[in-house]
Design a protein around this motif. Structure first.
Motif, PDB file in Angstrom:
ATOM      1  N   TYR A 204    -129.949  64.757   1.646  1.00 64.01           N
ATOM      2  CA  TYR A 204    -129.291  64.122   0.294  1.00 64.01           C
ATOM      3  C   TYR A 204    -127.593  63.230   1.142  1.00 64.01           C
ATOM      4  N   LEU A 205    -127.589  62.536  -0.288  1.00 65.34           N
ATOM      5  CA  LEU A 205    -126.242  62.095  -0.019  1.00 65.34           C
ATOM      6  C   LEU A 205    -126.032  61.653   1.540  1.00 65.34           C
ATOM      7  N   ALA A 206    -126.541  60.648   1.912  1.00 62.26           N
ATOM      8  CA  ALA A 206    -126.299  59.418   3.084  1.00 62.26           C
ATOM      9  C   ALA A 206    -125.093  58.773   3.000  1.00 62.26           C
ATOM     10  N   PRO A 207    -123.588  58.985   3.652  1.00 61.25           N
ATOM     11  CA  PRO A 207    -123.389  58.372   3.858  1.00 61.25           C
ATOM     12  C   PRO A 207    -123.626  57.028   4.203  1.00 61.25           C
ATOM     13  N   VAL A 208    -122.396  56.403   3.275  1.00 61.09           N
ATOM     14  CA  VAL A 208    -121.733  54.341   3.634  1.00 61.09           C
ATOM     15  C   VAL A 208    -121.792  54.343   5.536  1.00 61.09           C
ATOM     16  N   PRO A 209    -122.783  53.645   5.133  1.00 63.31           N
ATOM     17  CA  PRO A 209    -123.947  52.290   4.453  1.00 63.31           C
ATOM     18  C   PRO A 209    -125.256  52.720   4.732  1.00 63.31           C
ATOM     19  N   PHE A 210    -125.419  54.089   4.848  1.00 70.11           N
ATOM     20  CA  PHE A 210    -127.195  54.097   4.218  1.00 70.11           C
ATOM     21  C   PHE A 210    -127.046  55.096   3.266  1.00 70.11           C
ATOM     22  N   ARG A 211    -126.052  54.815   2.245  1.00 64.62           N
ATOM     23  CA  ARG A 211    -125.339  55.771   0.889  1.00 64.62           C
ATOM     24  C   ARG A 211    -127.388  54.896  -0.327  1.00 64.62           C
ATOM     25  N   GLY A 212    -128.056  56.118  -0.780  1.00 59.42           N
ATOM     26  CA  GLY A 212    -129.018  55.423  -1.620  1.00 59.42           C
ATOM     27  C   GLY A 212    -130.528  55.686  -0.147  1.00 59.42           C
ATOM     28  N   LYS A 213    -130.728  55.817   0.687  1.00 57.17           N
ATOM     29  CA  LYS A 213    -131.484  56.130   1.570  1.00 57.17           C
ATOM     30  C   LYS A 213    -131.128  57.122   1.965  1.00 57.17           C
ATOM     31  N   ILE A 214    -132.789  58.126   2.855  1.00 53.72           N
ATOM     32  CA  ILE A 214    -133.301  59.805   2.730  1.00 53.72           C
ATOM     33  C   ILE A 214    -131.823  60.021   4.295  1.00 53.72           C
ATOM     34  N   ASN A 215    -131.075  60.836   4.476  1.00 54.40           N
ATOM     35  CA  ASN A 215    -129.943  61.515   4.900  1.00 54.40           C
ATOM     36  C   ASN A 215    -130.752  61.851   6.224  1.00 54.40           C
ATOM     37  N   SER A 216    -129.766  61.932   7.405  1.00 57.19           N
ATOM     38  CA  SER A 216    -130.081  62.608   8.751  1.00 57.19           C
ATOM     39  C   SER A 216    -128.706  63.282   9.042  1.00 57.19           C
ATOM     40  N   SER A 217    -129.005  64.156  10.021  1.00 57.96           N
ATOM     41  CA  SER A 217    -127.542  64.355  10.627  1.00 57.96           C
ATOM     42  C   SER A 217    -127.439  63.736  12.071  1.00 57.96           C
ATOM     43  N   LYS A 218    -127.889  63.389  12.184  1.00 58.15           N
ATOM     44  CA  LYS A 218    -128.082  61.906  13.352  1.00 58.15           C
ATOM     45  C   LYS A 218    -126.412  60.865  12.286  1.00 58.15           C
ATOM     46  N   TYR A 219    -126.239  61.009  11.282  1.00 57.87           N
ATOM     47  CA  TYR A 219    -124.997  59.842  10.187  1.00 57.87           C
ATOM     48  C   TYR A 219    -123.732  60.669  10.387  1.00 57.87           C
ATOM     49  N   ILE A 220    -123.880  62.099  10.678  1.00 58.25           N
ATOM     50  CA  ILE A 220    -122.359  62.990  10.971  1.00 58.25           C
ATOM     51  C   ILE A 220    -121.738  61.975  11.863  1.00 58.25           C
ATOM     52  N   PRO A 221    -121.361  61.045  12.896  1.00 57.40           N
ATOM     53  CA  PRO A 221    -120.556  60.499  13.229  1.00 57.40           C
ATOM     54  C   PRO A 221    -119.876  59.738  11.899  1.00 57.40           C
ATOM     55  N   PHE A 222    -121.151  59.212  11.039  1.00 58.10           N
ATOM     56  CA  PHE A 222    -119.817  58.079   9.847  1.00 58.10           C
ATOM     57  C   PHE A 222    -119.019  59.087   9.519  1.00 58.10           C
ATOM     58  N   ILE A 223    -119.656  60.223   9.114  1.00 62.17           N
ATOM     59  CA  ILE A 223    -118.899  60.986   7.762  1.00 62.17           C
ATOM     60  C   ILE A 223    -117.254  61.905   9.020  1.00 62.17           C
ATOM     61  N   ALA A 224    -117.508  62.005  10.298  1.00 59.52           N
ATOM     62  CA  ALA A 224    -116.770  62.323  11.018  1.00 59.52           C
ATOM     63  C   ALA A 224    -114.860  60.727  11.408  1.00 59.52           C
ATOM     64  N   GLU A 225    -115.802  59.458  11.663  1.00 58.04           N
ATOM     65  CA  GLU A 225    -115.384  58.258  11.484  1.00 58.04           C
ATOM     66  C   GLU A 225    -114.167  58.787  10.517  1.00 58.04           C
ATOM     67  N   ARG A 226    -115.031  58.374   9.019  1.00 60.30           N
ATOM     68  CA  ARG A 226    -113.888  58.665   7.886  1.00 60.30           C
ATOM     69  C   ARG A 226    -113.263  59.433   8.230  1.00 60.30           C
ATOM     70  N   ILE A 227    -113.484  60.601   8.280  1.00 62.45           N
ATOM     71  CA  ILE A 227    -112.179  62.213   8.365  1.00 62.45           C
ATOM     72  C   ILE A 227    -110.987  61.583   9.367  1.00 62.45           C
ATOM     73  N   SER A 228    -111.452  60.722  10.313  1.00 63.06           N
ATOM     74  CA  SER A 228    -110.800  60.669  11.549  1.00 63.06           C
ATOM     75  C   SER A 228    -109.819  59.080  10.750  1.00 63.06           C
ATOM     76  N   GLU A 229    -110.515  58.384   9.829  1.00 60.03           N
ATOM     77  CA  GLU A 229    -109.339  57.001   9.320  1.00 60.03           C
ATOM     78  C   GLU A 229    -108.468  58.333   8.615  1.00 60.03           C
ATOM     79  N   ILE A 230    -109.430  59.022   7.886  1.00 57.02           N
ATOM     80  CA  ILE A 230    -108.313  59.522   6.693  1.00 57.02           C
ATOM     81  C   ILE A 230    -107.250  60.504   7.375  1.00 57.02           C
ATOM     82  N   LEU A 231    -107.463  60.938   8.069  1.00 51.61           N
ATOM     83  CA  LEU A 231    -106.066  61.963   8.722  1.00 51.61           C
ATOM     84  C   LEU A 231    -105.025  61.349  10.737  1.00 51.61           C
ATOM     85  N   ASN A 232    -105.907  59.680  10.523  1.00 49.36           N
ATOM     86  CA  ASN A 232    -105.162  59.314  11.168  1.00 49.36           C
ATOM     87  C   ASN A 232    -104.945  60.271  12.581  1.00 49.36           C
ATOM     88  N   ILE A 233    -106.309  60.755  13.196  1.00 50.79           N
ATOM     89  CA  ILE A 233    -106.794  61.245  13.904  1.00 50.79           C
ATOM     90  C   ILE A 233    -107.847  60.645  15.194  1.00 50.79           C
TER      91      ILE A 233
END
Length: 253
Positions: A204-233
């Protein structure tokens, strides 16, 4: 190296488990924690963890199972937890869900408390599912101050996140943080990287740019990239610190 601290893995959703885990490795996902949260998924998750070295388990009965979970089911769960040959690193996902109504509220609370008691008895962290039930969830967690864990798929307020953190919990951040209409970035800014666990809740809950598609653990880097942008780290810092957080919370050998 990344760790997906909460996902679901089933042959019903993924035809080729070997291929899924191969893709995970290629994307830097070293370990995943899969949740068995009803009778069928508990049995399937256990078998998967036996067959794959990088799969760990949290087991528990989801609040949606409250009307059908029996004392026998809970006895089985305790027997599994107390065994020494399974890679069980937590109890979950457990909690409360009032999204579809409160007809079974007493059954949900009873099931939640019984599983929190198991977490206390066996000194295991919990993975908490809370949907439209924040106040009751917090009140029950406060009955078990010796237990800590992961607030799975967090989508609440900054104030609620602070309460959970003060109680010793980490905040599970998944694909929702990448959604344009999500205010979850404000929570991430406030709580900082030391209080965050990465998760996908796949399929469930695939990140952008895969929103609406089947999610997978391989998409963790997309979540991490967004967090790095938010926190500037750096992305490396997100990976290393969230991995350390996961190791601190769960017994990942």
């Amino acid at each position: 190296m990344f760790i997906d601290t909460h996902c679901h893995l089933s042959k019903e959703d993924y035809e080729d488990i070997d291929f899924i885990l191969k893709e995970n490795k290629e994307k830097g996902i070293s370990k995943i924690i899969i949740s068995g949260c009803d009778r069928a998924s508990i049995d399937e998750s256990i078998e998967l963890s036996k067959n794959y070295s990088d799969i760990y388990l949290t087991l528990g009965y989801h609040p949606s199972e409250a009307t059908i979970t029996t004392d026998s089911d809970l006895e089985k769960l305790e027997n599994l937890i107390s065994s020494n040959d399974l890679k069980i690193v937590g109890i979950g996902e457990i909690g409360l869900d009032y999204h579809y109504g409160k007809e079974d509220i007493d059954l949900q609370k009873n099931l939640f408390r019984k599983q929190m008691s198991l977490a206390s008895k066996y000194q295991l962290p919990v993975v908490i599912h809370s949907r439209d039930a924040t106040e009751d969830t917090i009140n029950i967690l406060r009955e078990f101050p010796e237990v800590s864990g992961d607030i799975h798929c967090f989508s609440g307020s900054i104030e609620t996140a602070r309460i959970y953190i003060e109680m010793g919990y980490k905040i599970g951040i998944g694909g929702v943080v990448t959604f344009k209409n999500s205010n979850l970035y404000k929570v991430v800014e406030e709580i900082g990287i030391n209080n965050i666990l990465l998760e996908t809740d796949s399929p469930y809950l695939a990140p952008v740019p895969f929103r609406g598609k089947i999610n997978s653990s391989k998409y963790i880097p997309f979540i991490a990239e967004r967090i790095s942008e938010i926190l500037n780290i750096s992305l490396d810092d997100v990976a290393s610190i969230t991995t350390e957080n996961a190791f601190d919370m769960f017994d990942l050998k």
